[in-house]
Write a protein that holds these residues in place. Structure first.
Motif, short mmCIF file in Angstrom:
data_model
loop_
_atom_site.label_atom_id
_atom_site.label_comp_id
_atom_site.label_asym_id
_atom_site.label_seq_id
_atom_site.Cartn_x
_atom_site.Cartn_y
_atom_site.Cartn_z
N VAL A 122 0.40 -7.59 -5.44
CA VAL A 122 0.54 -6.76 -6.63
C VAL A 122 -0.71 -5.88 -6.84
O VAL A 122 -0.59 -4.70 -7.18
N LEU A 123 -1.88 -6.42 -6.62
CA LEU A 123 -3.10 -5.65 -6.87
C LEU A 123 -3.25 -4.47 -5.90
O LEU A 123 -3.69 -3.39 -6.31
N SER A 124 -2.85 -4.64 -4.65
CA SER A 124 -2.87 -3.52 -3.71
C SER A 124 -1.90 -2.43 -4.15
O SER A 124 -2.20 -1.24 -4.09
N PHE A 125 -0.73 -2.86 -4.61
CA PHE A 125 0.25 -1.90 -5.11
C PHE A 125 -0.31 -1.13 -6.30
O PHE A 125 -0.21 0.10 -6.37
N LEU A 126 -0.91 -1.84 -7.26
CA LEU A 126 -1.46 -1.18 -8.44
C LEU A 126 -2.56 -0.19 -8.09
O LEU A 126 -2.62 0.91 -8.64
N LEU A 127 -3.44 -0.57 -7.19
CA LEU A 127 -4.53 0.31 -6.79
C LEU A 127 -4.00 1.61 -6.19
O LEU A 127 -4.38 2.70 -6.61
N PHE A 128 -3.09 1.51 -5.24
CA PHE A 128 -2.60 2.72 -4.59
C PHE A 128 -1.62 3.49 -5.46
O PHE A 128 -1.46 4.70 -5.31
N TRP A 129 -0.97 2.82 -6.40
CA TRP A 129 -0.11 3.50 -7.36
C TRP A 129 -0.96 4.40 -8.25
O TRP A 129 -0.64 5.58 -8.44
N THR A 130 -2.04 3.87 -8.79
CA THR A 130 -2.89 4.67 -9.66
C THR A 130 -3.62 5.77 -8.90
O THR A 130 -3.76 6.89 -9.39
N VAL A 131 -4.06 5.49 -7.67
CA VAL A 131 -4.72 6.52 -6.86
C VAL A 131 -3.74 7.63 -6.52
O VAL A 131 -4.06 8.82 -6.63
N GLY A 132 -2.54 7.28 -6.09
CA GLY A 132 -1.53 8.28 -5.76
C GLY A 132 -1.15 9.13 -6.94
O GLY A 132 -1.03 10.36 -6.84
N TYR A 133 -0.96 8.50 -8.10
CA TYR A 133 -0.60 9.25 -9.30
C TYR A 133 -1.74 10.17 -9.72
O TYR A 133 -1.52 11.33 -10.09
N THR A 134 -2.96 9.66 -9.68
CA THR A 134 -4.11 10.45 -10.10
C THR A 134 -4.33 11.65 -9.20
O THR A 134 -4.58 12.77 -9.68
N ILE A 149 0.84 -1.20 0.00
CA ILE A 149 0.00 0.00 0.00
C ILE A 149 0.87 1.25 0.00
O ILE A 149 0.69 2.15 -0.82
N PHE A 150 1.83 1.33 0.92
CA PHE A 150 2.68 2.51 1.00
C PHE A 150 3.61 2.63 -0.20
O PHE A 150 3.89 3.74 -0.66
N ALA A 151 4.10 1.52 -0.71
CA ALA A 151 4.96 1.56 -1.89
C ALA A 151 4.19 2.02 -3.11
O ALA A 151 4.71 2.78 -3.93
N GLY A 152 2.95 1.57 -3.25
CA GLY A 152 2.13 2.02 -4.37
C GLY A 152 1.85 3.51 -4.29
O GLY A 152 1.94 4.23 -5.30
N ALA A 153 1.51 3.99 -3.11
CA ALA A 153 1.27 5.42 -2.94
C ALA A 153 2.55 6.22 -3.21
O ALA A 153 2.50 7.27 -3.87
N ALA A 154 3.68 5.73 -2.75
CA ALA A 154 4.95 6.43 -2.98
C ALA A 154 5.30 6.45 -4.46
O ALA A 154 5.75 7.47 -4.99
N ALA A 155 5.09 5.34 -5.15
CA ALA A 155 5.37 5.30 -6.59
C ALA A 155 4.46 6.26 -7.35
O ALA A 155 4.90 6.93 -8.29
N GLY A 156 3.20 6.36 -6.94
CA GLY A 156 2.29 7.30 -7.59
C GLY A 156 2.65 8.74 -7.32
O GLY A 156 2.65 9.58 -8.22
N VAL A 157 2.98 9.05 -6.09
CA VAL A 157 3.34 10.43 -5.73
C VAL A 157 4.64 10.84 -6.41
O VAL A 157 4.79 11.98 -6.85
N LEU A 158 5.59 9.92 -6.50
CA LEU A 158 6.87 10.23 -7.16
C LEU A 158 6.75 10.28 -8.68
O LEU A 158 7.70 10.68 -9.35
N GLY A 159 5.62 9.90 -9.22
CA GLY A 159 5.37 10.03 -10.65
C GLY A 159 5.87 8.90 -11.52
O GLY A 159 6.20 9.10 -12.68
#
Length: 129
Positions: A112-124, A50-60
Motif C-alpha cells: 500500500v505504501l508504494s502505491f500511495l507514494l507513486f500515486w501522489t508523485v504521478g498526480y503531482t 508502483i505502476f498502479a500508483g503511477a497510473a492512478a496518479g496520471v489518470l487523476g
C-alpha cells in the motif's frame, strides 16, 4: 515458479485417503522452492503497486475511495494473472501452502505504501506542475 513437491513422488508411499495425502504432500514441501516462489510473487506485486500508483496518479484519481478502489482492482488483476500463470488448477498447493482465495489478497498491506507514494508523485507531476 518452482514446484516445491518435486521430490514427493520419489519419497512418498501411496496414501490411503485424501486427507492423509494432503497432509503428506504439505509436509514434504521444499523450503528453498517456497522461498523462491514467495520472492517472485512479492516482486511482481511490488512492481504492480508502483505502476498502479503511477497510473492512478496520471489518470487523476483523487480521494481515498478512488485510490483504494484503483489499488484493489490492480491488486486483484495481478493476483488473478499469477493464478492463470500457475495454470489455475484450482489447487495452488503445489506452489504455495495456501488456498487460492487466500492467495488473492495475501500481502496487501505490504504494498500500500508504494502505491500511495507513486500515486501522489504521478498526480503531482501531471496535474499540479
Amino acid at each position: 515458479m518452482m514446484d516445491p513437491t518435486m521430490m514427493q513422488a520419489q519419497m512418498a508411499a501411496p496414501a490411503p485417503s485424501i486427507e492423509s495425502a494432503d497432509l503428506a504432500s504439505r509436509s514434504q514441501l521444499s523450503m528453498p522452492a517456497l522461498t523462491h516462489n514467495n520472492q517472485v510473487v512479492e516482486h511482481v506485486r511490488g512492481l504492480m503497486s508502483i505502476f498502479a500508483g503511477a497510473a492512478a496518479g496520471v489518470l487523476g484519481a483523487t480521494g481515498i475511495v478512488q485510490g483504494a478502489l484503483a489499488f484493489l482492482v490492480f491488486y486483484l488483476l495481478t493476483s488473478l494473472g499469477l493464478l492463470f500463470k500457475m495454470k489455475l488448477t484450482g489447487d495452488i498447493s503445489t506452489y504455495f501452502p495456501t488456498k487460492w482465495y487466500a492467495f488473492l489478497l495475501a500481502g496487501v498491506a505490504n504494498h500500500v505504501l508504494s502505491f500511495l507514494l507513486f500515486w501522489t508523485v504521478g498526480y503531482t507531476l501531471i496535474h499540479i506542475y
